[in-house]
Scaffold this active site. Sequence first.
Site, PDB file in Angstrom:
ATOM      1  N   PRO A 186       0.838  -1.202   0.000  1.00 30.66           N
ATOM      2  CA  PRO A 186       0.000   0.000   0.000  1.00 30.66           C
ATOM      3  C   PRO A 186       0.873   1.251   0.000  1.00 30.66           C
ATOM      4  O   PRO A 186       1.948   1.266   0.605  1.00 30.66           O
ATOM      5  CB  PRO A 186      -0.796  -0.123   1.309  1.00 30.66           C
ATOM      6  CG  PRO A 186      -0.749  -1.575   1.653  1.00 30.66           C
ATOM      7  CD  PRO A 186       0.578  -2.068   1.162  1.00 30.66           C
ATOM      8  N   LYS A 187       0.419   2.282  -0.684  1.00 29.69           N
ATOM      9  CA  LYS A 187       1.145   3.548  -0.737  1.00 29.69           C
ATOM     10  C   LYS A 187       0.615   4.468   0.352  1.00 29.69           C
ATOM     11  O   LYS A 187      -0.539   4.903   0.303  1.00 29.69           O
ATOM     12  CB  LYS A 187       1.002   4.207  -2.119  1.00 29.69           C
ATOM     13  CG  LYS A 187       1.834   5.467  -2.275  1.00 29.69           C
ATOM     14  CD  LYS A 187       1.681   6.050  -3.671  1.00 29.69           C
ATOM     15  CE  LYS A 187       2.557   7.292  -3.830  1.00 29.69           C
ATOM     16  NZ  LYS A 187       2.188   8.359  -2.857  1.00 29.69           N
ATOM     17  N   TRP A 188       1.465   4.782   1.316  1.00 27.16           N
ATOM     18  CA  TRP A 188       1.059   5.552   2.487  1.00 27.16           C
ATOM     19  C   TRP A 188       1.053   7.043   2.182  1.00 27.16           C
ATOM     20  O   TRP A 188       1.871   7.536   1.416  1.00 27.16           O
ATOM     21  CB  TRP A 188       1.990   5.244   3.656  1.00 27.16           C
ATOM     22  CG  TRP A 188       1.947   3.803   4.006  1.00 27.16           C
ATOM     23  CD1 TRP A 188       2.680   2.796   3.448  1.00 27.16           C
ATOM     24  CD2 TRP A 188       1.068   3.191   4.936  1.00 27.16           C
ATOM     25  NE1 TRP A 188       2.321   1.592   3.987  1.00 27.16           N
ATOM     26  CE2 TRP A 188       1.336   1.801   4.903  1.00 27.16           C
ATOM     27  CE3 TRP A 188       0.091   3.673   5.807  1.00 27.16           C
ATOM     28  CZ2 TRP A 188       0.643   0.899   5.707  1.00 27.16           C
ATOM     29  CZ3 TRP A 188      -0.595   2.780   6.605  1.00 27.16           C
ATOM     30  CH2 TRP A 188      -0.326   1.410   6.552  1.00 27.16           C
ATOM     31  N   ASP A 218      -3.298   6.030  -1.047  1.00 28.13           N
ATOM     32  CA  ASP A 218      -3.537   6.546  -2.388  1.00 28.13           C
ATOM     33  C   ASP A 218      -2.933   5.700  -3.498  1.00 28.13           C
ATOM     34  O   ASP A 218      -2.522   6.211  -4.522  1.00 28.13           O
ATOM     35  CB  ASP A 218      -3.068   7.992  -2.514  1.00 28.13           C
ATOM     36  CG  ASP A 218      -1.583   8.178  -2.235  1.00 28.13           C
ATOM     37  OD1 ASP A 218      -0.943   7.211  -1.793  1.00 28.13           O
ATOM     38  OD2 ASP A 218      -1.074   9.281  -2.466  1.00 28.13           O
ATOM     39  N   GLY A 219      -2.901   4.383  -3.308  1.00 28.79           N
ATOM     40  CA  GLY A 219      -2.446   3.517  -4.382  1.00 28.79           C
ATOM     41  C   GLY A 219      -1.533   2.408  -3.900  1.00 28.79           C
ATOM     42  O   GLY A 219      -1.621   1.950  -2.761  1.00 28.79           O
TER      43      GLY A 219
END
Length: 357
Positions: free
Chosen positions: A29-31, A176-177
């Site tokens: 996961p993109k933090w 967010d991605g």
Amino acid sequence: MDLPVMPPVKPMLAKPAKKLPATDLAFEPKWDGYRCIVFRDGDEVVLGSRNEKPLNRYFPEMIAPLQASLPDRCVLDGELFVAIDGRLDFDALGQRIHPAESRVTMLAEKTPAEFVAFDLLALDDTSYVDRPFRDRRAALESIADGFAPPIHLAPATRDHTLAMEWFERFEGAGLDGLIVKQLDDPYRFDVRSQLKLKHARTADCVVAGYRMHKSGDGVGSLILGLYADDGQLWHVGVAASFTTKLRRQLLDEVAPLEMDDVAGHPWASWMDTEANANGSMPGAPNRWSGAGGRDHSWRPLRPDRVVEVGYTWATAGRFRGTTRLVRWRPDREPASCSTVQLAEPEPVPITEVLAAR
């Protein structure tokens, strides 16, 4: 401090992915937080930012948990974040960077940060920088049993299908991605050798003002608004990062809209610096400005024109991340540009993300 990897360090970075390579990949996961390299040597802990500046004074509450959770000598790459009501809150995180020690202390208690680790650069006397990510991840997982909140291990998977499920679902927690890492890659300081997959959306917004570019040559940013249900025009962000040619073209486009008398502008009250001391509105002073800070002055425009912008995601009615200009929309009436366009995903607690495996 005497470690195999010493501060300061510019971390490994990611670039947008047009397509994924046909190699062994890991997905995370993109933090949405502050990148942070943690250096620990016994009792000494240094929190290094992406731009190599120390973060210790802004996040004093992190030192004791890091000392309790991490091995005596190590260097970890990760992200500082703040969660409010179970969801990442970048605005609350941003408020932590404040010059007043009293406010930092107060916010450390009111909105404490957490740290999620996703890479390991050194352990004991060994540098892992030249080792492939698969080995760095294995070493990170080997020490993660000692982690306790607010210190966490970032979820990771090699399963593309599961990663795409995370991509859709975890947006509801404020992520967010995805970050995509090649398993054979060494750690490359300040190199965009990782990939990122981000959500892509568009919205039609009212152009209600602009700022000049810092060079004085054309428009630096367009200030954007959307109408709420009550008919008020809300400031939702800016579109920026224009080429020199486009900056000049935009100045010609907006010049006829400039207002000599701003009394009739929907945001006229924002000129009152005392009323906007928190810096949440265009032109208001904030903690980033000051005697040597950036020029935050803005020029009001009649809210008569509409642009389409591309954005990644929005929270609390504001764009997050980079917002880019797509095109002018002469076919759209400003009054038709509403906040309904910024529909947010179904909420997901951040605990679900941290527990994912």
